[in-house]
Design a protein around this motif. Structure first.
Motif, PDB file in Angstrom:
ATOM      1  N   GLY A  49       0.762  -1.232   0.000  1.00 44.69           N
ATOM      2  CA  GLY A  49       0.000   0.000   0.000  1.00 44.69           C
ATOM      3  C   GLY A  49       0.796   1.288   0.000  1.00 44.69           C
ATOM      4  O   GLY A  49       0.226   2.365   0.049  1.00 44.69           O
ATOM      5  N   SER A  50       2.082   1.205  -0.085  1.00 43.05           N
ATOM      6  CA  SER A  50       2.898   2.414  -0.108  1.00 43.05           C
ATOM      7  C   SER A  50       3.037   2.897  -1.549  1.00 43.05           C
ATOM      8  O   SER A  50       3.015   2.114  -2.482  1.00 43.05           O
ATOM      9  N   ASP A  51       3.171   4.190  -1.732  1.00 41.90           N
ATOM     10  CA  ASP A  51       3.390   4.683  -3.091  1.00 41.90           C
ATOM     11  C   ASP A  51       4.765   5.343  -3.208  1.00 41.90           C
ATOM     12  O   ASP A  51       4.963   6.220  -4.024  1.00 41.90           O
ATOM     13  N   ASN A  52       5.705   4.840  -2.406  1.00 40.61           N
ATOM     14  CA  ASN A  52       7.050   5.389  -2.517  1.00 40.61           C
ATOM     15  C   ASN A  52       7.734   4.851  -3.777  1.00 40.61           C
ATOM     16  O   ASN A  52       7.234   3.945  -4.448  1.00 40.61           O
ATOM     17  N   GLU A  53       8.866   5.395  -4.072  1.00 38.49           N
ATOM     18  CA  GLU A  53       9.568   5.074  -5.313  1.00 38.49           C
ATOM     19  C   GLU A  53       9.890   3.587  -5.428  1.00 38.49           C
ATOM     20  O   GLU A  53       9.751   2.991  -6.496  1.00 38.49           O
ATOM     21  N   VAL A  54      10.298   2.961  -4.338  1.00 42.13           N
ATOM     22  CA  VAL A  54      10.654   1.542  -4.360  1.00 42.13           C
ATOM     23  C   VAL A  54       9.438   0.692  -4.725  1.00 42.13           C
ATOM     24  O   VAL A  54       9.538  -0.246  -5.523  1.00 42.13           O
ATOM     25  N   GLU A  55       8.267   1.032  -4.169  1.00 44.84           N
ATOM     26  CA  GLU A  55       7.051   0.272  -4.475  1.00 44.84           C
ATOM     27  C   GLU A  55       6.681   0.413  -5.950  1.00 44.84           C
ATOM     28  O   GLU A  55       6.230  -0.550  -6.571  1.00 44.84           O
ATOM     29  N   VAL A  56       6.861   1.594  -6.492  1.00 47.51           N
ATOM     30  CA  VAL A  56       6.591   1.795  -7.918  1.00 47.51           C
ATOM     31  C   VAL A  56       7.503   0.899  -8.748  1.00 47.51           C
ATOM     32  O   VAL A  56       7.061   0.243  -9.705  1.00 47.51           O
ATOM     33  N   HIS A  57       8.788   0.827  -8.370  1.00 46.84           N
ATOM     34  CA  HIS A  57       9.731  -0.032  -9.095  1.00 46.84           C
ATOM     35  C   HIS A  57       9.315  -1.499  -8.996  1.00 46.84           C
ATOM     36  O   HIS A  57       9.399  -2.247  -9.978  1.00 46.84           O
ATOM     37  N   LYS A  58       8.852  -1.921  -7.822  1.00 47.95           N
ATOM     38  CA  LYS A  58       8.418  -3.313  -7.639  1.00 47.95           C
ATOM     39  C   LYS A  58       7.228  -3.629  -8.532  1.00 47.95           C
ATOM     40  O   LYS A  58       7.183  -4.682  -9.171  1.00 47.95           O
ATOM     41  N   ILE A  59       6.261  -2.734  -8.563  1.00 39.08           N
ATOM     42  CA  ILE A  59       5.072  -2.959  -9.394  1.00 39.08           C
ATOM     43  C   ILE A  59       5.469  -3.021 -10.870  1.00 39.08           C
ATOM     44  O   ILE A  59       5.006  -3.883 -11.618  1.00 39.08           O
ATOM     45  N   ARG A  60       6.357  -2.140 -11.281  1.00 38.56           N
ATOM     46  CA  ARG A  60       6.811  -2.155 -12.678  1.00 38.56           C
ATOM     47  C   ARG A  60       7.559  -3.446 -12.997  1.00 38.56           C
ATOM     48  O   ARG A  60       7.429  -3.993 -14.095  1.00 38.56           O
ATOM     49  N   MET A  61       8.362  -3.935 -12.050  1.00 41.40           N
ATOM     50  CA  MET A  61       9.085  -5.184 -12.258  1.00 41.40           C
ATOM     51  C   MET A  61       8.101  -6.337 -12.443  1.00 41.40           C
ATOM     52  O   MET A  61       8.232  -7.148 -13.364  1.00 41.40           O
ATOM     53  N   ILE A  62       7.092  -6.384 -11.595  1.00 42.06           N
ATOM     54  CA  ILE A  62       6.108  -7.461 -11.683  1.00 42.06           C
ATOM     55  C   ILE A  62       5.327  -7.366 -12.992  1.00 42.06           C
ATOM     56  O   ILE A  62       5.134  -8.365 -13.685  1.00 42.06           O
ATOM     57  N   ARG A  63       4.888  -6.157 -13.345  1.00 36.95           N
ATOM     58  CA  ARG A  63       4.155  -5.985 -14.607  1.00 36.95           C
ATOM     59  C   ARG A  63       5.023  -6.374 -15.798  1.00 36.95           C
ATOM     60  O   ARG A  63       4.535  -6.996 -16.748  1.00 36.95           O
ATOM     61  N   SER A  64       6.295  -6.028 -15.751  1.00 35.44           N
ATOM     62  CA  SER A  64       7.196  -6.371 -16.855  1.00 35.44           C
ATOM     63  C   SER A  64       7.353  -7.881 -16.976  1.00 35.44           C
ATOM     64  O   SER A  64       7.330  -8.432 -18.086  1.00 35.44           O
ATOM     65  N   PHE A  65       7.527  -8.542 -15.841  1.00 33.99           N
ATOM     66  CA  PHE A  65       7.620  -9.997 -15.854  1.00 33.99           C
ATOM     67  C   PHE A  65       6.355 -10.606 -16.455  1.00 33.99           C
ATOM     68  O   PHE A  65       6.405 -11.432 -17.367  1.00 33.99           O
TER      69      PHE A  65
END
Length: 183
Positions: free
Chosen positions: A130-146
């Motif tokens: 539930g965080s919208d910090n930069e690291v969480e954005v990177h994690k979501i992008r990594m998962i979407r890319s995978f």
């Protein structure tokens, strides 16, 4: 199929077309014929092909959101993440044309469609804590890319080795979860 033409009927009829064709092959003339109306009459309900694609993108994003929401029912964050990722892939494999509508932003014409996409991203964000910090954005992008890369290869027969594609997908999920544990 005459009767009152509604957006639901237009979507239902377009889904029949998508059983045999891709979104890029959908034609308004064929849709009008299946609705048993003249092509000009269809314009009373949708303004053009782009409008139809936007309706289908909305339908597809709503469907995907509901599938992901239903998959997110475990107490464990890891089990939820795994369940949601599997549900996402299953949606893409079962409904490749709908999946295309969720991915190809060229079909998105309205703010409502973009908001539906944001709901899915927010669902992933909540799943990741539930965080919208930069690291969480990177994690979501990594998962979407995978997910996007894996699904694209799978839908286009890009995995030709004998090893199980299912096992490879689960291997990827497990590595994502291991990465999460380290952070």
């Amino acid at each position: 199929m005459r009767g009152k033409i509604t957006n639901d009927l237009i979507i239902e009829t377009t889904l029949k077309i998508l059983n045999e064709k891709t979104p890029g092959q959908v034609e308004l003339k064929e849709l009008a014929e299946l609705l048993n109306i003249k092509s000009p009459s269809l314009y009373k309900h949708i303004s053009n092909l782009a409008h139809l694609h936007d309706l289908m993108a909305q339908y597809s994003l709503k469907t995907l959101f509901n599938i992901l929401k239903n998959a997110d029912q475990f107490e464990s964050l890891d089990e939820n993440l795994k369940s949601v990722l599997i549900a996402y892939r299953n949606f893409a494999l079962e409904f490749p044309s709908l999946y295309e509508y969720t991915q190809n932003t060229n079909y998105w014409q309205s703010d409502e469609t973009r908001k539906l996409s944001d709901k899915i991203v927010n669902q992933f964000n909540l799943l990741m804590g539930g965080s919208d910090n930069e690291v969480e954005v990177h994690k979501i992008r990594m998962i979407r890319s995978f997910l996007t890369g894996f699904i694209h290869l799978e839908l286009n027969n890009g995995f030709s080795m004998d090893e199980s594609v299912e096992a490879s997908f689960l291997y990827g999920i497990n590595n994502i979860m291991k990465t999460e544990e380290k952070n």
